[in-house]
Write a protein that holds these residues in place. Structure first.
Motif, PDB file in Angstrom:
ATOM      1  N   GLU A   1     -44.379   3.660  38.740  1.00 47.56           N
ATOM      2  CA  GLU A   1     -45.599   3.139  38.125  1.00 47.56           C
ATOM      3  C   GLU A   1     -46.525   2.681  39.259  1.00 47.56           C
TER       4      GLU A   1
ATOM      5  N   LEU B   1     -46.784  -0.733  41.129  1.00 49.23           N
ATOM      6  CA  LEU B   1     -45.656  -1.231  41.927  1.00 49.23           C
ATOM      7  C   LEU B   1     -45.793  -0.907  43.408  1.00 49.23           C
TER       8      LEU B   1
ATOM      9  N   SER C   1     -39.939 -12.664  31.876  1.00 51.40           N
ATOM     10  CA  SER C   1     -41.394 -12.751  32.075  1.00 51.40           C
ATOM     11  C   SER C   1     -41.724 -13.676  33.244  1.00 51.40           C
TER      12      SER C   1
ATOM     13  N   ARG D   1     -42.816 -12.350  36.601  1.00 51.93           N
ATOM     14  CA  ARG D   1     -44.180 -11.850  36.853  1.00 51.93           C
ATOM     15  C   ARG D   1     -45.141 -12.960  37.267  1.00 51.93           C
ATOM     16  N   GLN D   2     -44.653 -14.173  37.447  1.00 53.40           N
ATOM     17  CA  GLN D   2     -45.516 -15.304  37.777  1.00 53.40           C
ATOM     18  C   GLN D   2     -45.632 -15.520  39.288  1.00 53.40           C
ATOM     19  N   THR D   3     -45.662 -14.444  40.056  1.00 55.30           N
ATOM     20  CA  THR D   3     -45.926 -14.563  41.491  1.00 55.30           C
ATOM     21  C   THR D   3     -47.096 -13.647  41.810  1.00 55.30           C
ATOM     22  N   LYS D   4     -47.710 -13.863  42.986  1.00 54.39           N
ATOM     23  CA  LYS D   4     -48.879 -13.043  43.333  1.00 54.39           C
ATOM     24  C   LYS D   4     -48.529 -11.562  43.379  1.00 54.39           C
TER      25      LYS D   4
ATOM     26  N   LYS E   1     -48.502  -9.043  36.302  1.00 52.12           N
ATOM     27  CA  LYS E   1     -48.852  -7.913  35.422  1.00 52.12           C
ATOM     28  C   LYS E   1     -48.128  -6.608  35.774  1.00 52.12           C
ATOM     29  N   ARG E   2     -47.030  -6.698  36.529  1.00 49.84           N
ATOM     30  CA  ARG E   2     -46.298  -5.480  36.902  1.00 49.84           C
ATOM     31  C   ARG E   2     -45.000  -5.358  36.098  1.00 49.84           C
ATOM     32  N   PRO E   3     -44.497  -4.124  35.911  1.00 48.80           N
ATOM     33  CA  PRO E   3     -43.254  -3.924  35.163  1.00 48.80           C
ATOM     34  C   PRO E   3     -42.048  -4.309  36.013  1.00 48.80           C
ATOM     35  N   CYS E   4     -41.860  -5.577  36.200  1.00 46.29           N
ATOM     36  CA  CYS E   4     -40.849  -6.128  37.100  1.00 46.29           C
ATOM     37  C   CYS E   4     -40.186  -7.309  36.390  1.00 46.29           C
ATOM     38  N   ASP E   5     -38.870  -7.263  36.191  1.00 44.68           N
ATOM     39  CA  ASP E   5     -38.200  -8.307  35.407  1.00 44.68           C
ATOM     40  C   ASP E   5     -37.285  -9.213  36.228  1.00 44.68           C
TER      41      ASP E   5
END
Lengths: 95, 95, 95, 95, 95
Positions: free
Chosen positions: D16, D19, D61, D64-67, D71-75
């Motif tokens: 994606e 990323l 979720s 996803r709270q880092t710079k 908003k990336r597909p990262c879990d």
């Protein structure tokens, strides 16, 4: 995320309308040693993955952060095809 | 997502008001080989699934991304009825 | 969601301010056959459930989609009291 | 969060688009006694962690709270490098 | 939520900037009978919990619904200190 291998395909015609066009694949989890585990999950494909391909899967709300899964009822997405990985300096997989 | 079979129905009259009209079904997880597993979960139905039907279930916040579950306290939804799937080129289920 | 039985109550005075007024209950998971499992979780009550009552519990972000749990640090909510359920056409529980 | 040790690296070119630039690392979970467990997960690196480093990982979720993961597909994300921890007054790890 | 006991502390200086000032504690899960389980997790502290204190922990996105964890990469938070709980009318813990 976890590493997985695409092992199967799925067909569904009667589904939530927003899912039209999404491709769903069965993915088996791989150990860090590149051995298939026994379970599986169904993931939407965001990167054009094919059968037997080694991929990375994101789950939960993060699975909706791709163009094809945004705002859809989808809790797992293939978001990368893996070229290679190594553990402890030793290569475990290369495409 | 996971594959499951609708095995039961549930009635609840005293519930959070936003859930009125939602149909709740008991779903048993299926293995990739189409065998029933022992556990179950309760999922809201977004696609008109019936008893014994083979379905796909999404969980977590993704379960709220359908018209009938939007903004409701619902963490699992049947978002597709499955026509067929195959693993390793072998068909495991056909409706 | 899963089916559970309210087995206990909990008192907490020192907590995040937004939780004031919320009732917390200990809930044991039930099998589809209506047998108590060994684990438990603590859930907020959104429907006025009492001790020994059979309830439905939603977890994760969906647990915040009720009036009493909205925007609160609460990851499990009792969102329905169960009247009855059946599996394979056989009634497993009736209130 | 859980404590983990960075045990491997991963290369992926087809992914994606959002990323691009993210570094993915294989992390093994550590017990409270600082022993490696058998499983692993793949986490994005938000803090410049290196091989063999002891880190803290957030999932879901919250990942996803880092710079770098917003908003990336990262879990899963490595959001801290651990200096030390102790259990019951006894130091279990120091960098 | 689950019930836990604070068993340890953790120090981290190199971390995502938004985490500055957050206190991280190791928490062991307790059974409904108030016995320590074997696993642990690391949770941020939103209520001023101390070592050996019995607490309630929320996980997932709900862990970000406190003043100190809002918008931070944190997936578990101590959101209450427990005064007492009972199961089946029998008190299992009192502070």
């Amino acid at each position: 995320m976890f590493l997985g291998k695409v092992v199967g395909t799925l067909v569904s015609t009667q589904k939530e309308a927003s899912l039209d066009g999404l491709k769903f694949l069965l993915v088996r989890r791989l150990t860090a040693e590149n051995e298939e585990e026994s379970g599986y999950l169904v993931a939407a494909d965001a990167v054009g993955a094919g059968l037997d391909e080694v991929v990375m899967v994101a789950t939960g709300s993060s699975a909706r952060q791709t163009k094809v899964t945004d705002k859809r009822p989808c809790d797992a997405v293939i978001m990368a095809i893996v070229d290679s990985w190594e553990v402890g300096g030793e290569e475990k997989y290369r495409k």
